[in-house]
Design a protein around this motif. Structure first.
Motif, PDB file in Angstrom:
ATOM      1  N   GLY A 155      -1.332 -35.788 -44.550  1.00 54.17           N
ATOM      2  CA  GLY A 155      -0.686 -35.345 -45.790  1.00 54.17           C
ATOM      3  C   GLY A 155       0.018 -34.015 -45.621  1.00 54.17           C
ATOM      4  O   GLY A 155       1.144 -33.820 -46.104  1.00 54.17           O
ATOM      5  N   LEU A 156      -0.637 -33.083 -44.920  1.00 58.96           N
ATOM      6  CA  LEU A 156      -0.004 -31.781 -44.635  1.00 58.96           C
ATOM      7  C   LEU A 156       1.297 -31.984 -43.847  1.00 58.96           C
ATOM      8  O   LEU A 156       2.322 -31.360 -44.138  1.00 58.96           O
ATOM      9  N   GLY A 157       1.219 -32.856 -42.843  1.00 60.90           N
ATOM     10  CA  GLY A 157       2.397 -33.132 -42.028  1.00 60.90           C
ATOM     11  C   GLY A 157       3.533 -33.732 -42.829  1.00 60.90           C
ATOM     12  O   GLY A 157       4.688 -33.338 -42.689  1.00 60.90           O
ATOM     13  N   TRP A 158       3.178 -34.648 -43.739  1.00 62.19           N
ATOM     14  CA  TRP A 158       4.194 -35.290 -44.568  1.00 62.19           C
ATOM     15  C   TRP A 158       4.849 -34.284 -45.511  1.00 62.19           C
ATOM     16  O   TRP A 158       6.062 -34.295 -45.712  1.00 62.19           O
ATOM     17  N   MET A 159       4.067 -33.382 -46.069  1.00 60.85           N
ATOM     18  CA  MET A 159       4.607 -32.396 -47.009  1.00 60.85           C
ATOM     19  C   MET A 159       5.621 -31.472 -46.338  1.00 60.85           C
ATOM     20  O   MET A 159       6.567 -31.022 -46.979  1.00 60.85           O
ATOM     21  N   SER A 160       5.436 -31.196 -45.070  1.00 57.34           N
ATOM     22  CA  SER A 160       6.317 -30.213 -44.430  1.00 57.34           C
ATOM     23  C   SER A 160       7.409 -30.849 -43.572  1.00 57.34           C
ATOM     24  O   SER A 160       8.524 -30.327 -43.508  1.00 57.34           O
ATOM     25  N   HIS A 161       7.128 -31.958 -42.889  1.00 57.18           N
ATOM     26  CA  HIS A 161       8.127 -32.523 -41.977  1.00 57.18           C
ATOM     27  C   HIS A 161       8.196 -34.037 -42.017  1.00 57.18           C
ATOM     28  O   HIS A 161       8.601 -34.660 -41.034  1.00 57.18           O
ATOM     29  N   ARG A 162       7.768 -34.645 -43.110  1.00 61.49           N
ATOM     30  CA  ARG A 162       7.828 -36.100 -43.270  1.00 61.49           C
ATOM     31  C   ARG A 162       7.195 -36.815 -42.065  1.00 61.49           C
ATOM     32  O   ARG A 162       6.169 -36.404 -41.607  1.00 61.49           O
ATOM     33  N   LEU A 163       7.826 -37.879 -41.557  1.00 63.41           N
ATOM     34  CA  LEU A 163       7.161 -38.701 -40.546  1.00 63.41           C
ATOM     35  C   LEU A 163       6.902 -37.941 -39.241  1.00 63.41           C
ATOM     36  O   LEU A 163       5.868 -38.153 -38.590  1.00 63.41           O
ATOM     37  N   GLY A 164       7.832 -37.066 -38.870  1.00 63.85           N
ATOM     38  CA  GLY A 164       7.616 -36.252 -37.667  1.00 63.85           C
ATOM     39  C   GLY A 164       6.396 -35.368 -37.826  1.00 63.85           C
ATOM     40  O   GLY A 164       5.607 -35.186 -36.888  1.00 63.85           O
ATOM     41  N   GLY A 165       6.225 -34.832 -39.029  1.00 65.20           N
ATOM     42  CA  GLY A 165       5.068 -33.991 -39.305  1.00 65.20           C
ATOM     43  C   GLY A 165       3.781 -34.792 -39.288  1.00 65.20           C
ATOM     44  O   GLY A 165       2.747 -34.313 -38.812  1.00 65.20           O
ATOM     45  N   VAL A 166       3.842 -36.031 -39.808  1.00 63.89           N
ATOM     46  CA  VAL A 166       2.644 -36.885 -39.799  1.00 63.89           C
ATOM     47  C   VAL A 166       2.210 -37.161 -38.362  1.00 63.89           C
ATOM     48  O   VAL A 166       1.030 -37.037 -38.013  1.00 63.89           O
ATOM     49  N   ALA A 167       3.190 -37.531 -37.516  1.00 67.43           N
ATOM     50  CA  ALA A 167       2.872 -37.838 -36.114  1.00 67.43           C
ATOM     51  C   ALA A 167       2.299 -36.612 -35.413  1.00 67.43           C
ATOM     52  O   ALA A 167       1.267 -36.695 -34.723  1.00 67.43           O
TER      53      ALA A 167
END
Lengths: 183, 139
Positions: free
Chosen positions: A68-80
């Protein structure tokens, strides 16, 4: 989020916070909350939202929180990046040490060191619990919040699984709509 | 055991639990009881590793994968560990869109308060385990 970390900063922060706690994801989540909030990357309201989402996501809570943190800041790249940072180091350590650690754990000095680390984790979990309930327990709806917290612990003590307790809480909360800034 | 079956069984366990250790009963049922590819003491070692290694406790499924199928099994275990977390993204999107609705806010508040309260028993259990180990070590 109030500001956005770079992808590298996001990855490093999550890797550093998740992979220096022993004893469960709640302590790691608390470390992430502190370091992200300190950098101005996470508001309390977003943290509460992520905690709620991570509780309802199947699997390990801290991985869902990281995703969720990754998605909030960098979308799919952040999630990965977040999932790699939060899971890969531990997975490598577990794999490499699958046989070694089981032997070392027989030594009392190692067991005591692990126990001391676990106590720190327990303290972090308590701190995390207080950070979550504090705005509600000290807010305008304090009686409702205290009653909800006591009921949740009571249901759990009676043998109701955590997910069912949260589902009951979700239904309970629907009966008490929040308008304006009332928390 | 094929890697596909290994992944399927581990994913079933992680997808139907809502905490790192919540998958343990299903893992034991599938790997120890039903398929017999893991002994109870091996599973105990995997759990011990998960609890004593920095990072998520649920990482013990990687050790299970390794014990069943070596390094490829460890990779499969890691995939089964992270796959459910992807569900957090659509959940987050939906909840953020509905977050302004008063009843949804009330519901999320209740989940947050109850979730925070549920951390208390977990912390107490951890502290009790740690104290008993320390007491045994000093005694």
């Amino acid at each position: 989020m109030t500001a956005r970390p770079t992808l590298a900063a996001l990855t490093w922060r999550i890797a550093a916070d998740v992979n220096r706690t022993v004893g469960g994801g709640h302590a790691a989540i608390e470390l992430m909350r502190r370091s992200f909030a300190r950098s101005g990357w996470l508001r309390d309201v977003d943290h509460a939202l992520l905690v709620a989402v991570s509780r309802f996501t199947p699997g390990t809570n801290v991985l869902a929180y990281s995703a969720g943190l990754g998605w909030m800041s960098h979308r799919l790249g952040g999630v990965a990046a977040a999932l790699l940072a939060s899971s890969l180091p531990g997975a490598l350590v577990v794999t490499v040490s699958s046989l070694i650690v089981s032997r070392l754990a027989r030594y009392s000095a190692v067991r005591m060191a692990l126990a001391a680390a676990t106590l720190v984790a327990a303290w972090l979990i308590l701190s995390s619990a207080w950070a979550l309930v504090r705005p509600h327990v000290l807010g305008a709806r304090r009686l409702w919040a205290i009653g909800t917290a006591l009921a949740a612990v009571g249901l759990f003590a009676a043998g109701v699984t955590p997910v069912r307790v949260l589902l009951v809480a979700a239904a309970w909360g629907l009966l008490f709509p929040v308008r304006g800034d009332a928390t | 055991m094929s890697l596909w079956l290994l992944y399927g069984l581990l994913l079933k366990a992680t997808m139907t639990s809502f905490s790192g250790m919540g998958s343990l009963p299903q893992v034991r049922q599938d790997f120890v009881v039903t398929h017999g590819v893991l002994a109870d003491d091996q599973l105990s070692h995997a759990v011990l590793l998960g609890r004593s290694t920095p990072g998520p406790v649920g990482v013990y499924v990687v050790s299970v994968g390794y014990l069943v199928a070596g390094w490829p099994g460890a990779v499969v275990g890691w995939l089964a560990l992270v796959t459910p977390a992807l569900a957090a993204v659509p959940l987050l999107v939906v909840i953020r869109r509905l977050h302004h609705l008063p009843r949804v806010r009330g519901s999320i508040d209740a989940i947050v308060v109850a979730g925070g309260a549920l951390l208390l028993p977990a912390a107490i259990q951890l502290a009790r385990d740690a104290f008993s180990v320390l007491a045994a070590g000093m005694g």
